[in-house]
Design an enzyme around this catalytic site. Structure first.
Site, mmCIF file in Angstrom:
data_model
loop_
_atom_site.group_PDB
_atom_site.id
_atom_site.type_symbol
_atom_site.label_atom_id
_atom_site.label_comp_id
_atom_site.label_asym_id
_atom_site.label_seq_id
_atom_site.Cartn_x
_atom_site.Cartn_y
_atom_site.Cartn_z
ATOM 1 N N LYS A 129 6.241 32.942 33.797
ATOM 2 C CA LYS A 129 4.947 32.269 33.935
ATOM 3 C C LYS A 129 4.863 31.562 35.293
ATOM 4 C CE LYS A 129 1.883 29.354 31.298
ATOM 5 N NZ LYS A 129 1.642 28.567 30.107
ATOM 6 N N GLU A 145 17.129 31.073 35.283
ATOM 7 C CA GLU A 145 17.809 32.279 34.777
ATOM 8 C C GLU A 145 17.128 33.539 35.310
ATOM 9 O OE1 GLU A 145 16.726 29.722 32.964
ATOM 10 O OE2 GLU A 145 17.920 29.415 31.140
ATOM 11 N N GLY A 193 3.905 30.431 26.953
ATOM 12 C CA GLY A 193 4.968 31.427 27.121
ATOM 13 C C GLY A 193 5.291 32.158 25.821
ATOM 14 N N ARG A 194 5.437 31.406 24.737
ATOM 15 C CA ARG A 194 5.850 32.047 23.471
ATOM 16 C C ARG A 194 4.697 32.763 22.779
ATOM 17 N NH1 ARG A 194 6.342 26.740 23.643
ATOM 18 N NH2 ARG A 194 5.080 25.388 22.328
ATOM 19 N N GLU A 229 10.075 26.102 18.912
ATOM 20 C CA GLU A 229 9.619 25.502 20.170
ATOM 21 C C GLU A 229 8.223 24.896 19.979
ATOM 22 O OE1 GLU A 229 11.064 27.021 24.252
ATOM 23 O OE2 GLU A 229 8.984 27.661 24.236
ATOM 24 N N HIS A 251 24.459 41.201 2.470
ATOM 25 C CA HIS A 251 25.928 41.207 2.470
ATOM 26 C C HIS A 251 26.486 40.120 3.380
ATOM 27 C CE1 HIS A 251 26.075 44.906 0.114
ATOM 28 N NE2 HIS A 251 24.929 45.161 0.734
ATOM 29 N N LYS A 294 17.847 21.076 31.225
ATOM 30 C CA LYS A 294 17.697 21.763 32.520
ATOM 31 C C LYS A 294 17.989 20.789 33.661
ATOM 32 C CE LYS A 294 13.696 24.691 31.512
ATOM 33 N NZ LYS A 294 12.303 24.920 31.916
HETATM 34 O O1 F6P Z 1 12.075 27.538 27.061
HETATM 35 C C1 F6P Z 1 11.120 26.970 27.887
HETATM 36 C C2 F6P Z 1 10.166 27.998 28.420
HETATM 37 O O2 F6P Z 1 9.249 27.350 29.240
HETATM 38 C C3 F6P Z 1 9.462 28.815 27.351
HETATM 39 O O3 F6P Z 1 8.399 28.165 26.770
HETATM 40 C C4 F6P Z 1 9.102 30.030 28.110
HETATM 41 O O4 F6P Z 1 8.769 31.068 27.257
HETATM 42 C C5 F6P Z 1 10.385 30.268 28.885
HETATM 43 O O5 F6P Z 1 10.847 28.973 29.209
HETATM 44 C C6 F6P Z 1 10.263 31.092 30.123
HETATM 45 O O6 F6P Z 1 9.369 30.522 31.056
HETATM 46 P P1 F6P Z 1 8.772 31.360 32.248
HETATM 47 O O7 F6P Z 1 7.932 32.449 31.688
HETATM 48 O O8 F6P Z 1 7.951 30.382 33.069
HETATM 49 O O9 F6P Z 1 9.920 31.903 33.049
#
Ligand code: F6P
Length: 545
Positions: A206, A212, A267-268, A353, A384, A509
């Site tokens: 986003k 990461e 995001g979710r 979340e 199981h 973070k």
């Molecule tokens: O876990 C925090 C978060 O902001 C989520 O809500 C989101 O889906 C994810 O990190 C990834 O964020 P981005 O799409 O900005 O990389």
């Protein structure tokens, strides 16, 4: 005391709980042969049976009173019409606009968002066609055969879950891979066997600043350039999905190769946007639009159906019933469908979340329990593993069972056996097995073994919902996913919390960013608590630099 727990609707439910907490579902079924039809709703090919719940004729009306107390109908309308219901971030919450197949205008700050939504869908359609047909080639002129989506949380889980669920609709010549974890194992293993000449990377984020994702994207770029040796080739192999064109350009991806989405998409809740590009490449744009159509139909159902027949509302209210009155702290998702193996992972983020919050919309600490822990695995594997606890443990774990009446595959025996288990488990959870029934299946000598008899008794009375549908199609999946999204929203409304921010992921973070430079030198670290210091210093000793 919060106004929620002080409300008449809440108190009426507390009283009702006292009255029915020990009532037996088995007896209720014995007395009422119409119980299924009383507590079942159908939408398209999806049958939702919620009759195996600890409810009687008064329960759902009382839960609906709570929904009215929380002004649920008005809040549903507020979400669909673009009111800034994400109050901390002052944003509208409009994932429903992304699948608004009726194309009715939806306004944010006075501007209809639908032209932009449609333009991105059109761009995705062209791109998917170009890649899938071979018109879009890699830097050596070869067709793209592998797509690697780099993104985490909502930018990874949703596309991965949907792609894996809809594999029967995929093209044989295009594979998708998902890289999310900053643990290098993830990207190294996904890239094994792939050729830079035929691999397309989608970097989905986003804000295009998630640590990461950026580290993985940089490693992907190095892996690619090791072969291509030419940065101008990047344009053929890297596309971006983001709300942030500046950060995309800074990373070195041509903004012509950027698919946009907007800050009113959480995001979710973003798989319906261009974040779903890997899905569309994998199963084709027509199927992706079928997924949107399924969600759209669930949206219409949620927005227009009276609360008593409204599937997400019923799901949400039952969740509140167990969480807040029976103290059930988790619920389990049990798709009897191996292709839905990431379903529970996906809704772990979706639900936890969203509703893992402990202050309400006034900023006050809540005095009731909010988000439940979500977990699960496909049946029959779960049977199981953890079903023992569900049947005979001390925790109450409400369950959702999901299954398709038809498999995409045709091996003899499998499907009826799968479905017999999908049917039997909710029945067993509901009925249980009494001492008398246990004794009937034992020898005379065994019947005197008190421990043996007790170990075979099942209390029963364990609640579950069942979803049965014709086949796992893109449209059916879209509908099911939207049901669960709306269920989460319903619960957030009842709990008076903001389901659309995620401040709780920030602190870790920030601390990780403070620790990172401390790992880069040989100094003994003393700036944290003694446990964290000791772990940092042990790491520095153990690592082989
Ligand atoms: O876990 C925090 C978060 O902001 C989520 O809500 C989101 O889906 C994810 O990190 C990834 O964020 P981005 O799409 O900005 O990389």
């Amino acid at each position: 005391m919060s106004s929620l727990t002080a409300s008449n609707a809440w108190k009426a439910l507390q009283n009702h709980y006292q009255q029915i907490q020990n009532s037996s579902m088995r007896e209720a079924f014995n007395h009422d042969t119409q119980r299924h039809s009383k507590y079942a709703v159908q939408l398209n090919d999806i049958l939702f049976d919620y009759s195996k719940n600890r409810i009687n004729d008064q329960t759902m009306p009382l839960l609906r009173d709570l929904a009215h107390y929380a002004e649920l109908p008005a809040k549903i309308e507020a979400m669909f019409t673009g009111v800034a219901i994400n109050t901390t971030e002052k944003r509208a919450v409009l994932h429903t606009a992304l699948r608004n197949r009726g194309n009715q205008p939806i306004y944010v700050d006075g501007q209809d968002v639908m032209p932009d939504v449609n333009a991105v869908l059109e761009k995705m359609r062209h791109f998917c066609h170009a890649v899938r047909s071979g018109e879009w080639t890699g830097y050596t002129g070869k067709k793209i055969t592998n797509v690697v989506n780099i993104g985490i949380g909502g930018s990874g889980l949703g596309p991965k879950m949907v792609s894996m669920t809809l594999t029967p609709y995929s093209s044989d010549t295009l594979k998708v891979h998902y890289v999310s974890n900053v643990d290098q194992t993830n990207i190294i293993e996904e890239l094994k066997g792939l050729s830079p000449e035929t691999t397309l990377f989608i970097v989905a984020s986003k804000l295009f600043s998630t640590q990461e994702t950026m580290i993985n994207a940089n490693s992907a770029r190095r892996w690619f350039l090791d072969s291509a040796q030419d940065t101008s080739a990047i344009a053929k192999h890297f596309v971006a999905i983001s709300t942030h064109s500046e950060n995309v350009a800074k990373f070195g991806i041509d903004t012509d190769n950027m698919f946009e989405f907007w800050d009113w998409v959480g995001g979710r809740y973003s798989l319906w946007s261009a974040v779903g590009l890997s899905i569309a490449l994998y199963i084709g744009m027509d199927n992706f639009e079928e997924l949107l159509q399924g969600a759209y139909e669930a949206d219409l159902h949620f927005r227009n159906t009276p609360l008593e027949k409204n599937i997400p509302v019923i799901m949400g209210l039952l969740g509140v019933w167990y969480n807040n009155f029976f103290d059930a702290r988790s619920y389990v998702l049990l798709p009897y469908d191996q292709s839905m193996r990431y379903f529970a992972d996906y809704f772990q983020q979706g639900d936890m979340e969203s509703n893992g919050k402990s202050v309400d919309l006034n900023g006050d600490k809540v005095d009731y329990s909010t988000g439940q822990i979500v977990w699960g695995q496909p049946g029959t594997n779960g049977q199981h593993a953890f079903f023992q606890l569900m049947h005979q443990g001390t925790q109450l774990v409400p369950c959702d069972f999901l299954a398709a009446a038809n498999s995409h595959y045709h091996l003899p025996e499998h499907h009826d056996v799968l479905i017999s288990n999908f049917l039997a488990q909710p029945e067993a959870l509901m009925r249980g097995k009494t001492v008398e029934e246990v004794k009937q299946s034992l020898t005379a000598e065994q019947q005197h073994d008190v421990e043996l008899v007790a170990s075979k008794v099942f209390e029963g009375n364990k609640p579950s919902n069942s979803f049965l549908f014709e086949k796992m199609t893109p449209k059916t999946l879209g509908t099911l996913l939207a049901f669960y999204e709306h269920k989460i929203f319903v619960q957030g409304v009842i709990w008076n919390i903001n389901s659309f921010d995620q401040m709780g992921v920030e602190l870790g973070k920030i601390l990780a960013n403070a620790i990172l430079p401390e790992l880069k030198n040989q100094d003994v670290i003393q700036s944290h608590d003694c446990s964290t210091n000791a772990l940092i210093n042990a790491y520095k000793k153990l690592r082989q630099s």
